[in-house]
Design a protein around this motif. Structure first.
Motif, PDB file in Angstrom:
ATOM      1  N   PHE B  71       0.852  -1.191   0.000  1.00 44.20           N
ATOM      2  CA  PHE B  71       0.000   0.000   0.000  1.00 44.20           C
ATOM      3  C   PHE B  71       0.883   1.234   0.000  1.00 44.20           C
ATOM      4  O   PHE B  71       1.817   1.341   0.795  1.00 44.20           O
ATOM      5  CB  PHE B  71      -0.920  -0.005   1.230  1.00 44.20           C
ATOM      6  CG  PHE B  71      -1.791   1.221   1.325  1.00 44.20           C
ATOM      7  CD1 PHE B  71      -1.419   2.319   2.091  1.00 44.20           C
ATOM      8  CD2 PHE B  71      -2.992   1.288   0.620  1.00 44.20           C
ATOM      9  CE1 PHE B  71      -2.208   3.458   2.168  1.00 44.20           C
ATOM     10  CE2 PHE B  71      -3.798   2.419   0.691  1.00 44.20           C
ATOM     11  CZ  PHE B  71      -3.414   3.505   1.467  1.00 44.20           C
ATOM     12  N   CYS B 135      -4.859  -1.567  -7.503  1.00 46.73           N
ATOM     13  CA  CYS B 135      -6.122  -0.858  -7.316  1.00 46.73           C
ATOM     14  C   CYS B 135      -5.919   0.474  -6.621  1.00 46.73           C
ATOM     15  O   CYS B 135      -4.866   0.746  -6.043  1.00 46.73           O
ATOM     16  CB  CYS B 135      -7.176  -1.664  -6.562  1.00 46.73           C
ATOM     17  SG  CYS B 135      -6.562  -2.985  -5.625  1.00 46.73           S
ATOM     18  N   HIS B 137      -7.431   3.093  -3.796  1.00 49.50           N
ATOM     19  CA  HIS B 137      -8.255   3.164  -2.598  1.00 49.50           C
ATOM     20  C   HIS B 137      -8.849   4.563  -2.525  1.00 49.50           C
ATOM     21  O   HIS B 137      -8.123   5.549  -2.577  1.00 49.50           O
ATOM     22  CB  HIS B 137      -7.407   2.878  -1.352  1.00 49.50           C
ATOM     23  CG  HIS B 137      -6.874   1.482  -1.312  1.00 49.50           C
ATOM     24  ND1 HIS B 137      -7.247   0.562  -0.369  1.00 49.50           N
ATOM     25  CD2 HIS B 137      -6.016   0.837  -2.142  1.00 49.50           C
ATOM     26  CE1 HIS B 137      -6.621  -0.585  -0.606  1.00 49.50           C
ATOM     27  NE2 HIS B 137      -5.876  -0.442  -1.669  1.00 49.50           N
ATOM     28  N   GLN B 144     -14.909   3.968   2.696  1.00 49.07           N
ATOM     29  CA  GLN B 144     -13.820   3.654   1.778  1.00 49.07           C
ATOM     30  C   GLN B 144     -14.248   2.598   0.782  1.00 49.07           C
ATOM     31  O   GLN B 144     -15.117   1.780   1.068  1.00 49.07           O
ATOM     32  CB  GLN B 144     -12.612   3.125   2.571  1.00 49.07           C
ATOM     33  CG  GLN B 144     -11.995   4.163   3.477  1.00 49.07           C
ATOM     34  CD  GLN B 144     -10.624   3.752   3.985  1.00 49.07           C
ATOM     35  OE1 GLN B 144      -9.987   2.868   3.440  1.00 49.07           O
ATOM     36  NE2 GLN B 144     -10.166   4.395   5.043  1.00 49.07           N
ATOM     37  N   ARG B 145     -13.638   2.616  -0.403  1.00 52.87           N
ATOM     38  CA  ARG B 145     -13.822   1.511  -1.329  1.00 52.87           C
ATOM     39  C   ARG B 145     -12.546   1.325  -2.135  1.00 52.87           C
ATOM     40  O   ARG B 145     -11.691   2.219  -2.185  1.00 52.87           O
ATOM     41  CB  ARG B 145     -15.025   1.743  -2.247  1.00 52.87           C
ATOM     42  CG  ARG B 145     -14.908   2.902  -3.207  1.00 52.87           C
ATOM     43  CD  ARG B 145     -16.176   3.051  -4.048  1.00 52.87           C
ATOM     44  NE  ARG B 145     -16.070   4.180  -4.946  1.00 52.87           N
ATOM     45  CZ  ARG B 145     -16.163   4.104  -6.274  1.00 52.87           C
ATOM     46  NH1 ARG B 145     -16.370   2.924  -6.856  1.00 52.87           N
ATOM     47  NH2 ARG B 145     -16.058   5.187  -7.026  1.00 52.87           N
ATOM     48  N   VAL B 146     -12.450   0.135  -2.731  1.00 54.23           N
ATOM     49  CA  VAL B 146     -11.275  -0.218  -3.514  1.00 54.23           C
ATOM     50  C   VAL B 146     -11.722  -0.386  -4.958  1.00 54.23           C
ATOM     51  O   VAL B 146     -12.692  -1.086  -5.238  1.00 54.23           O
ATOM     52  CB  VAL B 146     -10.663  -1.533  -2.984  1.00 54.23           C
ATOM     53  CG1 VAL B 146      -9.475  -1.938  -3.838  1.00 54.23           C
ATOM     54  CG2 VAL B 146     -10.233  -1.367  -1.533  1.00 54.23           C
ATOM     55  N   SER B 171      -2.695   0.258  -4.142  1.00 55.07           N
ATOM     56  CA  SER B 171      -2.042  -0.964  -3.665  1.00 55.07           C
ATOM     57  C   SER B 171      -1.827  -1.908  -4.839  1.00 55.07           C
ATOM     58  O   SER B 171      -2.560  -1.863  -5.838  1.00 55.07           O
ATOM     59  CB  SER B 171      -2.865  -1.641  -2.569  1.00 55.07           C
ATOM     60  OG  SER B 171      -4.100  -2.085  -3.059  1.00 55.07           O
TER      61      SER B 171
END
Lengths: 175, 295
Positions: B71, B135, B137, B144-146, B171
Motif C-alpha cells: 500500500f 487498485c 483506494h 472507503q472503497r477499492v 495498492s
C-alpha cells in the motif's frame, strides 16, 4: 461540520517561519503567495530567478529539506517549518562552492539567468550520486532550460566536480 | 502568471477532508504536491474558491504491506517512493515508471496520489498500476472503497471517482517470482509528456511458465493492456527473440486506429508502438540493455 482546523480566507496573511541557508527567517504573506516571490520580495533573496512560473524552465530551483524543488509552483505557506537552501547559500563565508568555481572555470554561463537553477540541480544530483556519468548529468541538467550555452560547458563543469567526490564542501547548517 | 485568490483549508484528518469536499463540491480543489495544480492556477485556467491542503494528513503519507499487498499512501512523494526499500523490492515496475515521471526536481514535491487522480492520458503511474493489477483506494462520505485500476481510469483526465471521493492510496499485490520488468517511453524531448509508453511485467506461474502482462499509455486517453501481445507468450514457446518480434507485431491489434488523435499519423503511431513494445520486452526479458532513456 467539523471545523477545528485552520481556515484562511483569501485576504488573510499567514505567518511563515522557516530556515533559509541556515538562518531562521520569519514573515507573513498571502496564502496565494508563491515561494519564489516570498524569497525574492519578502526575504530579499533575488538570486533565485522566476522564468516561466509553471515549473518548466527550472530557473527557480532551490532545495527544500536538501532536495531540489521548483519554487514557482510551491506556495510559501507550504514550506513554513522547513529548511531551504537557495543559491545564496551555496557559497560559504565568501568562498565559492566547488560547483560555482567549476562553472567559472568551464565558462558554464553566459547571461546567467538559468545558472542558479543549474547549480542547485547539479548540487542535488551530486548529493544523490557523487559520481554520475555524462548520461546522468545530462538527464539532470535537462530539467533546466538554458538558451545561451548549448549545455556543453555546464555538463563539463558538473562532470569536473564529480571527479572529486570527497571534496564537496558541506553547506553551513547553523540554526 | 500569479494564482487567483482562494481560501485555504488545512484539515488534520481524512474525515475532515471528506467533509469539506462533500460540502464544497466542485468549488474545492485538493492540493497534494501541487506540481500539476499550481501551474494551472498560475495560468489561471483553474480558479477554485477553496484549496484543501492534504499535507497534514498522516494516514496519506505511508508505505506498508497490508494483507499481502503493498500500500502506498496518496501523499507519498514520488521521489520517496522510488527509493523506498519496500517499493524497490515489491513493486520495481513503479520504480522504473517513476524515472519517466517529470524530472527528479518535480518528483521531490509531486505525489503518487496526485498523478493517479489526475489520470493524464500519457501518465506512467496509471500504466504501471494497470499492468501490476493494482487498485486505487478511495474514500468518500459513504466510507472507503477499492477500485480496480482497469475500472478507475475511464479516459483522458477522467476517473470513476465520485464527486465527494478522494484517492487515499494505491495498492499492488506482492509479486512472487518476478522475472523481469521494464517501462519504455518515447517523447519528442526528454522529459516531455510521453507520445506513448509501454510497461511490461514478467512473472513465473506455478508451472514455471513465463506470464507476461504488458500495457500501453498515451493512446486512447487511458492505459490499455496489450492482450494480443500477452497471448503470444501464453500460447507459444520457442526462441525468445522470435516471440518478442511476433508480440511487437501483434501489439497494435489491440489498438483501434480511431483512438489516435487526428493530429497523429496512424502509421507513425503504429510503428512507435511496435518499437516501444519491442524495447520493453527486450529489457524485461533481459536480452537487450538499451533503454529509450539512454542518450
Amino acid at each position: 461540520m467539523i471545523t477545528d482546523y485552520q481556515v484562511h480566507s483569501a485576504d488573510d496573511l499567514v505567518p511563515i517561519s522557516l530556515v533559509v541557508n541556515g538562518i531562521r527567517r520569519e514573515g507573513s504573506c498571502s496564502v496565494r503567495k508563491l515561494l519564489i516571490d516570498f524569497l525574492r520580495e519578502d526575504l530579499g533573496l533575488t538570486g533565485t530567478h522566476a522564468g516561466c512560473e509553471h515549473g518548466i524552465c527550472g530557473a527557480c530551483t532551490i532545495l527544500i529539506d536538501g532536495k531540489a524543488s521548483r519554487s514557482c509552483i510551491t506556495f510559501a505557506f507550504q514550506v513554513s517549518g522547513l529548511s531551504l537552501t537557495t543559491i545564496e547559500g551555496l557559497s560559504n563565508d565568501g568562498q565559492m562552492h566547488q560547483l560555482q568555481k567549476a562553472f567559472m572555470d568551464k565558462h558554464a554561463l553566459q547571461c546567467g539567468f538559468c545558472t542558479p537553477g543549474m547549480l542547485m540541480t547539479a548540487f542535488d544530483l551530486l548529493n544523490e550520486n557523487p559520481t554520475p556519468n555524462e548520461c546522468q548529468v545530462r538527464e539532470a541538467l535537462g530539467s533546466v532550460i538554458c538558451r545561451c550555452t548549448g549545455y556543453q560547458n555546464i555538463v563539463e563543469a558538473v562532470l569536473s566536480v564529480s571527479q572529486q567526490p570527497n571534496d564537496l564542501p558541506e553547506l553551513k547548517s547553523k540554526t | 502568471m500569479k494564482p487567483p485568490k482562494f481560501a485555504l483549508y488545512r484539515p488534520k484528518s481524512l474525515d475532515q477532508v471528506v467533509e469539506v469536499i462533500h460540502s464544497m463540491g466542485g468549488a474545492a480543489a485538493l492540493l497534494a504536491g501541487g506540481q500539476s495544480l499550481i501551474p494551472m492556477l498560475n495560468f489561471r485556467i483553474a480558479s477554485p474558491e477553496v484549496l484543501v491542503d492534504l499535507a497534514g494528513i498522516p494516514e496519506l503519507d505511508i508505505i506498508e504491506i497490508r494483507d499481502g499487498s503493498l500500500f502506498i499512501g496518496a501523499m507519498t512523494r514520488q521521489r520517496v517512493a522510488e527509493q523506498d526499500p519496500l517499493v524497490v523490492r515489491y513493486a520495481p515496475l513503479f520504480v522504473d515508471a517513476l524515472r519517466w515521471v517529470g524530472h527528479a526536481t518535480t518528483r521531490t514535491r509531486g505525489t503518487i496520489g496526485g498523478s493517479i487522480s489526475l489520470a493524464d492520458p500519457s501518465a506512467e503511474l496509471p500504466l504501471a498500476l494497470l499492468v501490476m493489477d493494482g487498485c486505487v483506494h478511495a474514500m468518500g462520505k459513504n466510507g472507503q472503497r477499492v477500485i480496480d485500476a482497469d475500472k478507475f481510469f475511464t479516459g483522458s483526465y477522467s476517473t470513476s471517482l465520485k464527486q465527494d471521493e478522494i484517492v487515499i492510496g494505491i495498492s499492488v499485490p506482492i509479486v512472487e517470482n518476478l522475472e523481469g520488468f521494464s517501462v519504455e517511453e518515447f517523447s519528442r524531448r526528454r522529459g516531455d509528456f510521453a507520445t506513448a509508453g509501454v510497461a511490461s511485467l514478467i512473472q513465473l506461474n506455478s508451472d514455471k511458465k513465463r506470464v507476461l502482462r504488458i500495457g500501453l499509455c498515451g493512446v486512447a486517453g487511458r492505459p490499455l493492456r496489450l492482450f494480443s501481445a500477452e497471448k503470444v507468450f501464453a500460447e507459444n514457446s520457442g526462441p525468445i527473440e522470435k516471440q518478442i518480434q511476433f508480440a511487437s507485431e501483434v501489439a497494435i491489434d489491440d489498438i483501434d486506429t480511431a483512438m489516435f488523435l487526428e493530429s497523429e499519423d496512424e502509421r507513425y503511431m503504429q510503428r512507435l508502438i511496435r518499437e516501444l513494445t519491442s524495447r520493453s520486452l527486450h529489457r524485461a526479458f533481459g536480452v537487450g540493455t538499451r533503454s529509450s532513456g539512454d542518450y
